[in-house]
Enzyme design. Structure first.
Site, short mmCIF file in Angstrom:
data_model
loop_
_atom_site.label_atom_id
_atom_site.label_comp_id
_atom_site.label_asym_id
_atom_site.label_seq_id
_atom_site.Cartn_x
_atom_site.Cartn_y
_atom_site.Cartn_z
N GLY A 46 0.72 -1.13 -0.12
CA GLY A 46 -0.01 0.08 -0.07
C GLY A 46 0.92 1.24 -0.02
O GLY A 46 1.88 1.11 0.40
N GLN A 51 2.98 10.07 1.50
CA GLN A 51 4.19 9.50 1.39
C GLN A 51 4.95 9.60 0.03
O GLN A 51 6.18 9.20 -0.31
CB GLN A 51 3.92 7.75 1.14
CG GLN A 51 3.49 7.36 2.47
CD GLN A 51 3.33 5.82 2.30
OE1 GLN A 51 2.36 5.26 1.91
NE2 GLN A 51 4.28 5.10 2.92
N CYS A 88 6.13 -0.30 7.29
CA CYS A 88 5.72 0.98 6.36
C CYS A 88 6.92 1.18 5.56
O CYS A 88 7.88 1.22 5.89
CB CYS A 88 5.17 2.05 7.21
SG CYS A 88 4.62 3.62 6.23
N LEU A 89 6.57 1.81 4.18
CA LEU A 89 7.64 2.13 3.26
C LEU A 89 8.45 3.33 3.68
O LEU A 89 9.40 3.50 3.26
CB LEU A 89 6.91 2.35 1.68
CG LEU A 89 6.76 0.83 1.18
CD1 LEU A 89 5.95 1.38 -0.28
CD2 LEU A 89 7.72 -0.01 0.80
N HIS A 130 -4.22 1.21 7.83
CA HIS A 130 -2.77 1.70 7.72
C HIS A 130 -2.82 3.01 6.86
O HIS A 130 -2.40 3.99 7.17
CB HIS A 130 -1.92 0.60 7.44
CG HIS A 130 -0.45 1.36 7.01
ND1 HIS A 130 0.74 0.54 7.94
CD2 HIS A 130 0.21 2.09 6.30
CE1 HIS A 130 1.78 0.95 7.63
NE2 HIS A 130 1.44 2.04 6.82
N GLU A 131 -3.32 2.75 5.61
CA GLU A 131 -3.27 3.88 4.22
C GLU A 131 -4.39 4.94 4.94
O GLU A 131 -4.15 6.14 4.64
CB GLU A 131 -3.47 3.26 3.03
CG GLU A 131 -2.88 2.29 2.64
CD GLU A 131 -1.23 2.43 2.85
OE1 GLU A 131 -0.72 3.47 2.78
OE2 GLU A 131 -0.38 1.39 2.85
N HIS A 134 -2.52 7.10 7.34
CA HIS A 134 -1.48 8.02 6.61
C HIS A 134 -2.15 9.56 6.12
O HIS A 134 -1.65 10.45 6.32
CB HIS A 134 -0.83 7.56 5.50
CG HIS A 134 0.03 6.64 5.63
ND1 HIS A 134 1.44 7.17 6.21
CD2 HIS A 134 0.56 5.22 5.11
CE1 HIS A 134 2.37 6.34 6.25
NE2 HIS A 134 1.85 5.01 5.76
#
Ligand code: NI
Length: 153
Positions: A46, A51, A88-89, A130-131, A134
């Protein structure tokens, strides 16, 4: 399409609340296409717009059953609890067990502005939570109930 830089922890953009998308135009489609390429290259599941430095309410995800593009997403219901590993990226060296709902229902718009609903569980539900977080400037670390030592992964 182009690969965009993924913003990393420490950048204040990750803590900001994103604004809704109002224009479903070519600029949005370009961003979505770039996000898809960026996510694939990073081998993630995701990616949220902040991000890649864009403070708009957009995320994409692919947990292995096809790409989902969610514009102005909203979790409309949650059920149950799951405790699983999350990363997480934007926090490449941090992993932890988070507490999340096991099942969620998401309402969002597609790239043309059309509303749709998704019911998801397990990994997909975690990813949606999670997304969506963000987009409100919240990182997964605030849901971690136990940190995972990198040697464990
Ligand atoms: Ni993330």
């Amino acid at each position: 399409m182009a690969i965009r830089n993924i913003v990393k922890i420490g950048d204040p953009i990750l803590n900001k609340v994103c604004r809704p998308v109002t224009d479903f135009d070519e600029r949005l489609w370009q961003l979505l296409d770039d996000m898809r390429e960026t996510l694939a290259q990073a081998d993630g599941v995701g990616l949220a717009a902040p991000q890649v430095g864009i403070l708009r309410r957009i995320f994409i995800m692919d947990v292995g059953d096809g790409l989902v593009e969610a514009i102005n997403p909203e979790i409309v219901s949650e059920k149950g609890v799951q405790e699983e590993t999350e990363g997480c990226l934007s926090l490449p060296n941090e992993w932890g067990i988070t507490k999340r709902p096991r099942k969620v229902k998401l309402k969002a718009q597609d790239r043309y502005g059309k509303y749709f609903f998704i019911t998801a569980e397990d990994l997909k539900a975690r990813c949606i939570c999670h997304e969506t977080d963000h987009l409100n400037g919240v990182l997964f670390t605030s849901h971690v109930i136990r940190k995972i030592d990198p040697e464990e992964t």
